[in-house]
Design an enzyme around this catalytic site. Structure first.
Site, PDB file in Angstrom:
ATOM      1  N   LYS A 174      -9.296  24.511   0.943  1.00  0.00           N
ATOM      2  CA  LYS A 174      -8.959  23.583  -0.268  1.00  0.00           C
ATOM      3  C   LYS A 174      -7.359  24.107  -1.269  1.00  0.00           C
ATOM      4  O   LYS A 174      -7.548  23.645  -1.736  1.00  0.00           O
ATOM      5  CB  LYS A 174     -10.378  23.322  -1.493  1.00  0.00           C
ATOM      6  CG  LYS A 174     -10.980  22.398  -0.391  1.00  0.00           C
ATOM      7  CD  LYS A 174     -12.232  22.004  -1.292  1.00  0.00           C
ATOM      8  CE  LYS A 174     -13.543  21.722  -0.631  1.00  0.00           C
ATOM      9  NZ  LYS A 174     -14.929  21.588  -1.295  1.00  0.00           N
ATOM     10  N   HIS A 193     -17.746  18.168  33.540  1.00  0.00           N
ATOM     11  CA  HIS A 193     -16.746  17.970  34.079  1.00  0.00           C
ATOM     12  C   HIS A 193     -15.287  18.459  33.251  1.00  0.00           C
ATOM     13  O   HIS A 193     -14.152  18.506  33.764  1.00  0.00           O
ATOM     14  CB  HIS A 193     -16.561  16.810  34.238  1.00  0.00           C
ATOM     15  CG  HIS A 193     -17.591  15.856  35.599  1.00  0.00           C
ATOM     16  ND1 HIS A 193     -16.587  16.202  36.565  1.00  0.00           N
ATOM     17  CD2 HIS A 193     -18.785  15.962  35.309  1.00  0.00           C
ATOM     18  CE1 HIS A 193     -18.294  15.383  37.380  1.00  0.00           C
ATOM     19  NE2 HIS A 193     -19.052  15.486  36.746  1.00  0.00           N
ATOM     20  N   GLU A 226     -22.348  25.115   8.528  1.00  0.00           N
ATOM     21  CA  GLU A 226     -21.579  25.927   7.323  1.00  0.00           C
ATOM     22  C   GLU A 226     -23.465  26.359   6.384  1.00  0.00           C
ATOM     23  O   GLU A 226     -23.097  27.396   5.522  1.00  0.00           O
ATOM     24  CB  GLU A 226     -22.154  24.348   6.585  1.00  0.00           C
ATOM     25  CG  GLU A 226     -20.132  24.260   6.459  1.00  0.00           C
ATOM     26  CD  GLU A 226     -20.248  23.043   4.870  1.00  0.00           C
ATOM     27  OE1 GLU A 226     -21.249  22.163   4.671  1.00  0.00           O
ATOM     28  OE2 GLU A 226     -18.095  22.681   5.017  1.00  0.00           O
TER      29      GLU A 226
HETATM   30  O1  PA5 Z   1     -22.586  20.360   3.007  1.00  0.00           O
HETATM   31  C1  PA5 Z   1     -21.767  20.110   2.151  1.00  0.00           C
HETATM   32  O2  PA5 Z   1     -22.040  19.973   0.630  1.00  0.00           O
HETATM   33  C2  PA5 Z   1     -19.756  20.081   1.895  1.00  0.00           C
HETATM   34  O3  PA5 Z   1     -19.795  20.323   2.985  1.00  0.00           O
HETATM   35  C3  PA5 Z   1     -19.702  18.626   1.641  1.00  0.00           C
HETATM   36  O4  PA5 Z   1     -19.977  17.527   2.341  1.00  0.00           O
HETATM   37  C4  PA5 Z   1     -19.202  18.052   1.641  1.00  0.00           C
HETATM   38  O5  PA5 Z   1     -17.506  19.082   1.860  1.00  0.00           O
HETATM   39  C5  PA5 Z   1     -17.800  17.029   0.962  1.00  0.00           C
HETATM   40  O6  PA5 Z   1     -18.457  17.292  -0.252  1.00  0.00           O
HETATM   41  P1  PA5 Z   1     -18.110  16.128  -1.421  1.00  0.00           P
HETATM   42  O7  PA5 Z   1     -19.656  15.505  -0.599  1.00  0.00           O
HETATM   43  O8  PA5 Z   1     -18.210  16.746  -2.629  1.00  0.00           O
HETATM   44  O9  PA5 Z   1     -17.352  15.429  -0.870  1.00  0.00           O
END
Ligand code: PA5
Length: 415
Positions: free
Chosen positions: A406, A292, A271
């Protein structure tokens, strides 16, 4: 502290090429971002915060045999990684005084939810819902199930006593906690989800599992203060290799307890770097098991891979291979050898085979698997990926692409 060894990549890059990467600019940008950006500075951990987390953890330990942590992505992977790495992937099955920790709200499978509910059974339980935004659909759906279970089992006061919220100040979840009377922990608003393992997000589940969170944060602080050069070396080596066509990074470890740290790392790196049509694809392999399954492809598939091994100098336990006449075959001569030696030998053998096959290998070395080394490694990875992303010219602290699915899901569900 984490030590970086690039010797296994020197046939693919030169030290001059690494030196040519300017990490001073990314580091400068990062220090500004510390002030108003997304990475936690471990020196923010103080007695007041530690006491707040420990008091809630103790209450949960006294009242519950199970803690259910609801969260997805950065709101759960770090805590799960830490518990598996520091204690064991079999934590819930071990004899212990602390509650089992179950994770839900990280998918939308009804079957998974039913099985978690079945696992709780008649046992007393508490719930920690973790969501920075307070509006993530997977977590919000699971919360509905667990709120109604708590209320049915313990009544409205019990629900208030056993539901703990972790979220950003002003988020819909904190507003809910305030209006319905749940205890809550505030996330530092400037710290992003995947960078939040060293905040209340990761610390509360760890403390409930009996992990020494002071030790964990001491490791992070030490890394923060002393680990900048090694983090930059790892970041620069990755970027040089990426420019040479190594588009996939396979993080690999010979300790199964590392598996969820690999899952956490995948999110952190994927990310943070994968945007604007660039980014190294992060994959994780559990060795020697995955040799493996993936070994053939790593050895002889498309030459777009780089590997990063994580190794530990000292094992927590070190059993010897049993000898005697009970089982005689061609490997009987290794009777009496310790398992750590065998694990190390496997790592040397794999490293050589993969380098010979055209895969550069970077190595990250830690003294042992402990709370302290987890804190150090977590900080090392967060700093390196931020530097690496900034070298490649992208902002490590956003994830605009995650919104696309989303939006579609909300539209399909008519929300
Ligand atoms: O790095 C990030 O902010 C995202 O990947 C979140 O960890 C993930 O989408 C979960 O979001 P939230 O904590 O708002 O529920």
């Amino acid at each position: 502290m984490v030590k970086v060894d690039i010797s296994g990549a020197l046939g693919f890059l030169s030290e001059d090429e690494i030196r040519a990467i300017d990490t001073s600019k990314p580091l400068k940008e990062l220090s500004t971002l510390y002030e108003n950006g997304w990475t936690v500075v471990p020196s923010n951990y103080n007695d007041e915060l530690a006491t707040q987390v420990k008091n809630i953890a103790e209450k949960i330990q006294n009242e519950s045999e199970v803690l259910v942590v609801l969260g997805i992505g950065g709101s759960y992977l770090g805590a799960r990684a830490a518990i598996e790495y520091i204690i064991s992937p079999n934590y819930n099955m071990l004899p212990k005084e602390t509650p089992d920790i179950l994770f839900a709200g990280n998918n939308v499978s009804g079957e998974y939810l039913e099985q978690i509910i079945e696992l709780i059974g008649d046992r007393n339980f508490s719930v920690n819902v973790v969501s920075k935004s307070g509006s993530t659909i997977e977590t919000a759906i699971a919360l509905r199930f667990f709120k109604s279970m708590l209320s049915e089992k313990y009544g409205s006061q019990g629900l208030k006593d056993r539901l703990y919220v972790t979220s950003d100040i002003g988020s819909p979840l904190i507003k809910l906690a305030e209006s319905e009377g749940y205890a809550y922990l505030e996330m530092p608003p400037e710290v992003g989800g995947r960078y939040s393992v060293l905040t209340v997000v990761g610390l509360l589940p760890c403390a409930v599992a009996g992990i020494d969170i002071d030790e964990l944060m001491a490791g992070a602080k030490d890394e923060f203060e002393n680990g900048v050069e090694e983090a930059c070396l790892y970041a620069a080596a990755r970027q040089v290799l990426y420019r040479k066509g190594k588009k996939i990074e396979m993080l690999a470890c010979f300790e199964p307890a590392f598996r969820y740290t690999g899952e956490w790392w995948k999110q952190l790196f994927g990310e943070s770097e994968g945007k604007e049509s660039i980014g190294i694809f992060p994959a994780y392999a559990d060795y020697s098991a995955d040799l493996h399954s993936l070994g053939q492809l790593i050895q002889e598939g498309e030459r777009t891979l780089l590997e990063t091994f994580v190794s530990f100098e000292k094992p927590r336990v070190n059993p010897l291979v049993p000898g005697g006449d009970l089982h005689k075959d061609k490997i009987s001569t290794i009777a009496g050898l310790d398992m750590h030696k065998i694990n190390e030998s496997a790592s040397v053998a794999v490293k050589k085979a993969h380098i010979d096959g055209g895969v550069p290998v970077l190595e990250l070395c830690l003294p042992e698997m402990s709370a302290k080394s987890f804190g150090a490694l977590a900080y090392f990875f967060m700093r390196s990926v931020a530097v690496s992303a900034l070298i490649s010219g992208v902002n490590p602290f956003g994830q605009p692409g995650v919104e696309a699915y989303k939006k579609n899901l909300f539209s399909i569900l008519g929300l």
